[in-house]
Enzyme design. Structure first.
Site, PDB file in Angstrom:
ATOM      1  N   ASP A   1       0.967  -1.199   0.670  1.00  0.00           N
ATOM      2  CA  ASP A   1       0.558   0.018  -0.225  1.00  0.00           C
ATOM      3  C   ASP A   1       0.922   1.084   0.156  1.00  0.00           C
ATOM      4  O   ASP A   1       2.005   0.906   0.409  1.00  0.00           O
ATOM      5  CB  ASP A   1      -0.830   0.006   1.380  1.00  0.00           C
ATOM      6  CG  ASP A   1      -1.588   1.768   1.630  1.00  0.00           C
ATOM      7  OD1 ASP A   1      -2.279   1.650   0.290  1.00  0.00           O
ATOM      8  OD2 ASP A   1      -1.914   1.695   2.383  1.00  0.00           O
TER       9      ASP A   1
ATOM     10  N   ASP B   1      -0.713  -0.588   7.042  1.00  0.00           N
ATOM     11  CA  ASP B   1      -1.521  -0.289   7.982  1.00  0.00           C
ATOM     12  C   ASP B   1      -1.799  -0.774   8.374  1.00  0.00           C
ATOM     13  O   ASP B   1      -2.773  -0.259   9.712  1.00  0.00           O
ATOM     14  CB  ASP B   1      -1.086   0.844   7.429  1.00  0.00           C
ATOM     15  CG  ASP B   1      -1.865   1.792   6.986  1.00  0.00           C
ATOM     16  OD1 ASP B   1      -2.820   0.858   6.529  1.00  0.00           O
ATOM     17  OD2 ASP B   1      -2.208   3.235   6.694  1.00  0.00           O
TER      18      ASP B   1
ATOM     19  N   ASP C   1      -7.160  -1.244   4.756  1.00  0.00           N
ATOM     20  CA  ASP C   1      -5.676  -2.179   3.578  1.00  0.00           C
ATOM     21  C   ASP C   1      -6.864  -3.550   4.409  1.00  0.00           C
ATOM     22  O   ASP C   1      -5.244  -4.856   3.636  1.00  0.00           O
ATOM     23  CB  ASP C   1      -5.339  -2.077   3.134  1.00  0.00           C
ATOM     24  CG  ASP C   1      -4.374  -1.290   3.994  1.00  0.00           C
ATOM     25  OD1 ASP C   1      -3.788  -2.225   5.249  1.00  0.00           O
ATOM     26  OD2 ASP C   1      -3.278  -1.235   3.762  1.00  0.00           O
TER      27      ASP C   1
END
Length: 725
Positions: free
Chosen positions: A406, A619, A623
């Site tokens: 990400d 994190d 996600d």
């Protein structure tokens, strides 16, 4: 301790008695007993580590019923309140094992020396009697416990072999077998205990009391009695007892024990701190944000307790094969006696060779090869601020050949800042930069998106009067809208303005999109602000943001390539140009930009189809579905994120990117260690069995080879405690 996995499924980890011996056949019997309970979905039991992990349906059964079922099998349970007593009991048991090993050696040497010197027969047999009693104590105990479950295991093999040697007039060989068997047992328990103690040392990071301010005075309060909102004081050198936010004072905090950060972190009012870390300088007043049982260190300890009982795939396979393998060794031994005797062989030599064959073929080294290595790897990672949520994930990390990242908060620092506010000159209602920013902050005040937080922060820094917003709505990955001062204000990217208002005209959209493209070419993430007016809308202006790439990101990517990672991808909901700029800066192979959350999941699924073993690094906040979809989910910054601890397979307690190559490197090193251990174990068995069948070897040599290989794989696994990238 129970941890909810879903509305109905829960996990309970029960500390049980650690039984003597090496075999886990009794543990398999307990697993089958618990799996027959209504509502139980999965069970993993190990007497070797003294833990049982049960996944169950809380609407059908309960932890109390499961504990009762464990006791029904005559297995003792150690309560959490007895943890310290239980640990002392284990240490006491290890000391007792060491004494028994010493007595076995003394008895064996006494019997042997007395025989050489033609001493009294009574003294010879007294010496061997001591050796057989103390050398076979734990093995016999384990064998009896297993036989009660109508099973056989390695302990029974060793006892039968020792008694067989005694029965044919070879008491020294039997005593030597029991001595080395008990010695290697003690060394195994020490090795595994050391790994477990390294993990459980996390508990010692958490203080029991806090200096709480009550009515202007400091009061010492047990941490379980401290409530959210209470303020406590820590002075230089004190351990911080609970998670909280600094309200007064400045200093530096050593977070290495929790996050693995080697450099103390400066703290000032507004900064977050974690329980179990150490205040190095300055006096701090901290407001509690989580109760003791919800703190980062408490959640970490709870998960570690689960980790100890979750086995690696290799270990589960070996445990399943133990029973048929042991039966096979017994069958081979019987055949080694029956066939030569049927062909006219002499009984004593035939029986002696069969006992030697039984010892050589026993799989002690095979069984201990995996837990010694995997538990050491998990303990080593914990010291570095990396939490593997089970041995399975250590092995999975070894096979990763593609990694997806990400962008925001992972490759970048996640401290997005507003850089530009542009008012469209031909807007129907004159606006200043501050006026446009205030409208943007009003709409985004209810959003958790990083761009929204940056907008609100910028407005607060300028001390702007932010109006109230109503009827807030969000389009994931695209934009937001809300009613502000009797008008509907829209804020979003080009995808957002391509789908709203059912195709109604948006004045100023084309020049707005051109300006977005120009800003994005500068590496800035940009959004349009528009106001509805009648049947359409008017663009009021643009907001531009930027984020900073984390230091060491490029080096981390190179480290991954050196480990053999074939493909590295960046996933982001940001625009293509900004994403490409960051990808070029750090050296990423592929960029998937402007993705919605569900599109990130689809991208991970496609990567898994292409590469099979894919890690997703994020994190853990927005996600989580992608982390759960990947072969291995790695969450950064887990010390402050509940979702990360719940969703990911591996949690990095800090934000150090170098820990990602560490995870894969540790997995690969563990795999090599397991391969070496299994090669040693099976190689020793094959060599000795082959030699016995072709030429024959003395029983003492088989004992040395058997026990030597067991000790060797234990020590080789223990080396992982010192792993460094």
């Amino acid at each position: 301790m129970a941890v909810t996995e879903s509305p109905s499924l829960s996990i309970c980890t029960i500390s049980i008695e650690r039984r003597g011996g090496r075999g886990e056949a009794g543990a398999r019997a307990l697993e089958r007993h618990l799996q027959n309970l209504s509502g139980v979905h999965d069970v993993e039991v190990s007497f070797r580590t003294g833990s049982a992990r049960i996944t169950y349906d809380g609407s059908v059964t309960s932890e109390t019923k499961i504990r009762d079922a464990v006791r029904d099998r005559a297995v003792s349970i150690r309560d959490e309140a007895e943890s310290d007593t239980g640990d002392e009991s284990i240490r006491s048991e290890l000391r007792r094992e060491a004494v028994f090993v010493g007595l076995t050696l003394l008895g064996m040497v006494t019997g042997l020396a007395t025989g050489w010197l033609d001493g009294p027969t009574l003294l010879i047999w007294a010496g061997y009697g001591v050796a057989y009693t103390f050398g076979g104590w734990y093995g016999l105990k384990g064998a009896i416990e297993t036989l009660r479950d109508h099973r056989v295991d390695i302990d029974l093999l060793m006892i039968v072999a020792a008694l067989g040697a005694l029965s044919i007039g070879a008491p020294f060989e039997g005593a030597m077998l029991l001595f080395l068997f008990s010695l290697s047992n003690a060394l195994q328990h020490y090795a595994i205990g050391r790994s477990r103690r390294a993990i459980k040392s996390l508990v010692e990071m958490r203080p029991d009391e806090a200096q709480v301010l009550r009515d202007g005075e400091e009061v010492i309060v047990p941490i379980d009695d401290v409530a959210v909102g209470d303020v406590f004081i820590v002075r230089p050198g004190d351990k911080i007892p609970l998670d909280g936010t600094v309200t007064a004072g400045e200093g530096t905090v050593d977070q290495a024990s929790l996050t693995g950060e080697s450099v103390p972190v400066p703290k000032e009012p507004g900064d977050e701190v974690f329980g179990g870390t150490i205040n190095e300088s300055g006096s701090l007043e901290i407001e509690v944000t989580r109760q003791a049982h919800e703190s980062a260190i408490s959640r970490l300890i709870d998960m570690v307790e689960n980790v100890q009982s979750e086995k690696a795939p290799t270990q589960r396979l070996i445990d399943r094969l133990e029973q048929p393998y042991v039966l096979g060794v017994f069958g081979l031994t019987v055949a080694a006696i029956a066939i030569p005797l049927a062909l006219g062989g002499e009984f004593t030599s035939t029986f002696y060779r069969a006992m030697t064959l039984m010892v050589a073929a026993s799989p002690c080294a095979v069984i201990i090869s995996t837990p010694a290595a995997v538990l050491s790897a998990i303990a080593s990672a914990g010291r570095q601020g990396v939490l593997f949520k089970g041995g399975e994930h250590v092995e999975t990390a070894a096979n990763i050949d593609a990694v997806a990242f990400d962008k925001t908060g992972t490759l970048t620092q996640g401290n997005t800042q507003l850089t530009d506010v542009f008012v469209r000159e031909t807007a129907d209602v004159p606006l200043t930069d501050d006026g446009l920013l205030a409208l943007g902050a009003a709409v985004q005040a209810r959003s958790e998106h990083h761009l929204a937080r940056a907008t609100v922060t910028a407005a607060e820094e300028r001390a702007l009067d932010i109006p109230n917003a109503q009827r807030f709505q969000s389009a994931a990955g695209k934009g937001v809208r809300a009613a502000v001062e009797d008008s509907t204000i829209h804020i979003g990217n080009r995808s957002y303005f391509g789908t709203i208002l059912d195709g109604a005209a948006i004045e100023g959209l084309d020049p707005g999109l051109d300006r977005l493209q120009s800003l994005e070419s500068e590496g800035k993430t940009s959004v349009i602000v528009a106001r509805e007016n009648g049947d359409g809308a008017t663009v009021l202006g643009w907001l531009a943001f930027t984020d900073t790439v984390r230091s060491g990101a490029a080096e981390m990517i190179e480290d991954l390539r050196s480990l053999g990672v074939e493909h590295i991808v960046m996933l982001t909901g940001d625009n293509e140009r900004v994403a490409q700029r960051i990808a070029e800066e750090v050296g990423i192979d592929e960029v998937q930009a402007e993705l919605l959350p569900e599109e990130k999941v689809a991208t991970i699924e496609a990567l898994v189809d292409q590469h099979e073993n894919v890690a997703m690094v994020g994190d853990g906040v927005n996600d989580a579905p992608a982390l759960a979809t990947a072969t291995l989910g790695i969450a950064m910054g887990g010390a402050g994120t509940d979702v990360a601890l719940d969703t990911a397979d591996v949690v990095l307690m800090g934000d150090d990117l170098s820990k990602i190559p560490y995870v894969l490197g540790l997995g690969r090193t563990t795999r090599r260690t397991l391969s070496v251990n299994l090669a040693i174990a099976f190689g020793a068995i094959a060599l000795m069995v082959g030699t016995i069948l072709l030429r024959g070897i003395p029983l003492p040599l088989a004992v040395v080879g058997h026990e030597g290989s067991t000790v060797l794989v234990s020590l080789n696994g223990l080396r992982l405690l010192g792993y460094r990238k």
